[in-house]
Each structure stands twice: as structure tokens, then as C-alpha cells.
Design a protein around this motif. Structure first.
Motif, mmCIF file in Angstrom:
data_model
loop_
_atom_site.group_PDB
_atom_site.id
_atom_site.type_symbol
_atom_site.label_atom_id
_atom_site.label_comp_id
_atom_site.label_asym_id
_atom_site.label_seq_id
_atom_site.Cartn_x
_atom_site.Cartn_y
_atom_site.Cartn_z
ATOM 1 N N GLY A 254 0.797 -1.222 0.000
ATOM 2 C CA GLY A 254 0.000 0.000 0.000
ATOM 3 C C GLY A 254 0.829 1.270 0.000
ATOM 4 O O GLY A 254 0.444 2.278 0.597
ATOM 5 N N VAL A 255 1.989 1.209 -0.666
ATOM 6 C CA VAL A 255 2.853 2.385 -0.781
ATOM 7 C C VAL A 255 3.208 2.589 -2.254
ATOM 8 O O VAL A 255 2.909 1.750 -3.098
ATOM 9 C CB VAL A 255 4.158 2.230 0.048
ATOM 10 C CG1 VAL A 255 3.841 2.058 1.518
ATOM 11 C CG2 VAL A 255 5.016 1.075 -0.450
ATOM 12 N N ARG A 256 3.853 3.678 -2.537
ATOM 13 C CA ARG A 256 4.340 3.919 -3.898
ATOM 14 C C ARG A 256 5.724 3.295 -4.047
ATOM 15 O O ARG A 256 6.488 3.236 -3.088
ATOM 16 C CB ARG A 256 4.376 5.416 -4.173
ATOM 17 C CG ARG A 256 3.001 6.049 -4.191
ATOM 18 C CD ARG A 256 3.025 7.554 -4.344
ATOM 19 N NE ARG A 256 4.380 8.061 -4.474
ATOM 20 C CZ ARG A 256 4.724 9.109 -5.207
ATOM 21 N NH1 ARG A 256 3.820 9.779 -5.852
ATOM 22 N NH2 ARG A 256 5.976 9.513 -5.269
ATOM 23 N N SER A 257 6.035 2.851 -5.246
ATOM 24 C CA SER A 257 7.315 2.175 -5.504
ATOM 25 C C SER A 257 8.534 2.959 -5.018
ATOM 26 O O SER A 257 9.446 2.360 -4.437
ATOM 27 C CB SER A 257 7.474 1.857 -6.988
ATOM 28 O OG SER A 257 6.525 0.909 -7.383
ATOM 29 N N PRO A 258 8.603 4.279 -5.229
ATOM 30 C CA PRO A 258 9.785 5.004 -4.765
ATOM 31 C C PRO A 258 10.024 4.893 -3.252
ATOM 32 O O PRO A 258 11.163 4.982 -2.798
ATOM 33 C CB PRO A 258 9.496 6.452 -5.166
ATOM 34 C CG PRO A 258 8.567 6.342 -6.327
ATOM 35 C CD PRO A 258 7.716 5.141 -6.015
ATOM 36 N N SER A 259 8.961 4.639 -2.485
ATOM 37 C CA SER A 259 9.111 4.495 -1.036
ATOM 38 C C SER A 259 9.974 3.294 -0.667
ATOM 39 O O SER A 259 10.600 3.270 0.396
ATOM 40 C CB SER A 259 7.741 4.329 -0.372
ATOM 41 O OG SER A 259 6.932 5.440 -0.625
ATOM 42 N N LEU A 260 10.005 2.294 -1.534
ATOM 43 C CA LEU A 260 10.780 1.091 -1.254
ATOM 44 C C LEU A 260 12.273 1.383 -1.215
ATOM 45 O O LEU A 260 13.030 0.696 -0.518
ATOM 46 C CB LEU A 260 10.474 0.013 -2.295
ATOM 47 C CG LEU A 260 9.008 -0.420 -2.404
ATOM 48 C CD1 LEU A 260 8.851 -1.439 -3.527
ATOM 49 C CD2 LEU A 260 8.495 -0.973 -1.087
ATOM 50 N N TYR A 261 12.705 2.392 -1.944
ATOM 51 C CA TYR A 261 14.128 2.726 -2.012
ATOM 52 C C TYR A 261 14.670 3.267 -0.695
ATOM 53 O O TYR A 261 15.882 3.425 -0.543
ATOM 54 C CB TYR A 261 14.399 3.697 -3.164
ATOM 55 C CG TYR A 261 14.327 3.023 -4.506
ATOM 56 C CD1 TYR A 261 15.433 2.350 -5.015
ATOM 57 C CD2 TYR A 261 13.146 3.014 -5.237
ATOM 58 C CE1 TYR A 261 15.369 1.698 -6.238
ATOM 59 C CE2 TYR A 261 13.075 2.361 -6.463
ATOM 60 C CZ TYR A 261 14.185 1.712 -6.957
ATOM 61 O OH TYR A 261 14.117 1.053 -8.160
ATOM 62 N N ASN A 262 13.797 3.525 0.268
ATOM 63 C CA ASN A 262 14.266 3.891 1.605
ATOM 64 C C ASN A 262 14.844 2.669 2.318
ATOM 65 O O ASN A 262 15.517 2.810 3.334
ATOM 66 C CB ASN A 262 13.113 4.465 2.443
ATOM 67 C CG ASN A 262 12.663 5.820 1.950
ATOM 68 O OD1 ASN A 262 13.478 6.668 1.603
ATOM 69 N ND2 ASN A 262 11.362 6.020 1.892
ATOM 70 N N HIS A 263 14.554 1.479 1.799
ATOM 71 C CA HIS A 263 14.945 0.238 2.480
ATOM 72 C C HIS A 263 15.767 -0.711 1.615
ATOM 73 O O HIS A 263 16.443 -1.591 2.153
ATOM 74 C CB HIS A 263 13.688 -0.489 2.960
ATOM 75 C CG HIS A 263 12.757 0.392 3.714
ATOM 76 N ND1 HIS A 263 13.014 0.820 4.995
ATOM 77 C CD2 HIS A 263 11.585 0.972 3.343
ATOM 78 C CE1 HIS A 263 12.021 1.612 5.398
ATOM 79 N NE2 HIS A 263 11.155 1.720 4.415
ATOM 80 N N ILE A 264 15.662 -0.578 0.308
ATOM 81 C CA ILE A 264 16.398 -1.450 -0.618
ATOM 82 C C ILE A 264 16.969 -0.615 -1.751
ATOM 83 O O ILE A 264 16.516 0.500 -1.998
ATOM 84 C CB ILE A 264 15.491 -2.562 -1.203
ATOM 85 C CG1 ILE A 264 14.280 -1.956 -1.917
ATOM 86 C CG2 ILE A 264 15.098 -3.560 -0.134
ATOM 87 C CD1 ILE A 264 13.480 -2.949 -2.728
#
Length: 190
Positions: A38-48
Motif C-alpha cells: 500500500g505504498v508507492r514504488s519510490p518508497s521502497l528505495y528507503n529500504h532497498i
């Protein structure tokens, strides 16, 4: 931009593993993971650091779980009983976690010490089990390769429905491992 509360690398890997097990490893994309969370893809780059980093995390997680399954199954056992327990645990892992299992198959990346360590952990565990057969160092490695080949081949055929006959596959696995054990003396180092 601060990372979303409750999201961390481990959570991403766990959710990606769920996608892999349900739909296959190719279904694991950043867009699919973001949608699941339930997030936007760019948010994942905070962790990977992208899809490759996520897949490496999946491989490490898969190897760690596979090690746990195999070592728990063989705990307190040795020799033939340990090999049978490890073999069943390996195939059961592949059955229950098909997508995650697939991530464990690639050879470790030389520059990724965490991935190398996870693979090495399993290798050393199996070598330890093989020591009771007195195969010598080289023979133990041949035995590990042989056992892995047998178990992976069996697990792959099982996953793909390759055993269509009405015959108990677990009994076939038991007999296959017994046959491997019977022939293990041929792997002794000269």
C-alpha cells in the motif's frame, strides 16, 4: 522523506517472499511489492537498492529458512537418519515455499558476504552430516553436490507435477535417499 512507519528491509523481504510463493519469483517486482504494502514504488528505495537488492535479500532469507528447516529436522540425528531427515526437510521446504526456494538456487555472488555466508552455513552443515561416512574432504564435497542434485531434481519434478502416477512421492523420496546412501562409498577420496 522519512521511511514509512512499520516498513523496514525485513518486512519488504517477507512480503516479497509471499508474492514469490504465491505467484512465482518473476512476479516479484517493485510495483507488485509496493501495491501489496500500500505504498508507492519510490518508497521502497528507503529500504532497498532496487529489484536486484530485493532478490538478493530474498535469497539470503530463503537460505536461512532452508538451513533452519534442515538443521531442525536433523537435530540429534547422525548418519543415515540425518541424511533422510535433511532430505525430507529440503523437499518439504521446496513444496511449502516454492518461490522462495527458487531464490536459493543461484550460486552466491562473490562480492556479497552475507549471501556467501548463508550458502556456506548450509554447506558446512551438510558436510558435518557427511563426516560420519568418512569420505574425506573431497569426497564430502562430491557427496554434497550429489545429494543436492538428487534433492533439487526431485523437488523440481514434484513442483512441476512431474510425478503423475498414483504412487506415494514421499516413499519414492525415501527410497531415492536410501539408494544415495547405499552408493555413498563410491564418493570416497582416493
Amino acid at each position: 522523506m522519512s521511511p514509512r512507519a512499520g516498513l523496514d528491509r525485513h518486512t519488504l523481504v517477507i512480503r516479497a517472499a509471499e508474492i514469490a510463493d504465491a505467484e512465482g519469483i518473476e512476479a516479484v517486482t517493485l510495483a507488485a511489492l509496493a501495491a501489496k504494502l500500500g505504498v508507492r514504488s519510490p518508497s521502497l528505495y528507503n529500504h532497498i537498492n532496487g529489484l536486484q537488492d530485493l532478490r538478493t535479500g530474498l535469497a539470503i532469507y530463503g537460505l536461512e529458512l532452508l538451513f533452519t528447516c534442515m538443521s531442525n529436522a536433523a537435530e540429534g540425528l547422525n548418519g543415515d537418519a540425518a541424511v533422510h531427515a535433511m532430505g525430507r526437510a529440503y523437499v518439504d521446504f521446496a513444496r511449502s515455499r516454492p518461490g522462495l526456494y527458487e531464490t536459493t538456487l543461484r550460486a552466491p555472488e562473490q562480492e556479497n558476504t552475507e549471501l556467501e555466508a548463508a550458502g556456506e552455513h548450509i554447506l558446512q552443515f551438510i558436510i558435518q552430516v557427511m563426516k560420519s561416512y568418512q569420505l574425506g574432504e573431497e569426497g564430502e564435497l562430491h557427496a554434497v553436490r550429489g545429494l543436492r542434485s538428487i534433492l533439487h531434481g526431485f523437488a523440481s519434478l514434484d513442483q512441476k507435477g512431474g510425478f503423475g502416477m498414483a504412487l506415494d512421492t514421499n516413499e519414492s523420496l525415501t527410497r531415492l535417499i536410501s539408494t544415495f546412501i547405499t552408493g555413498i562409498g563410491n564418493m570416497k577420496s582416493d
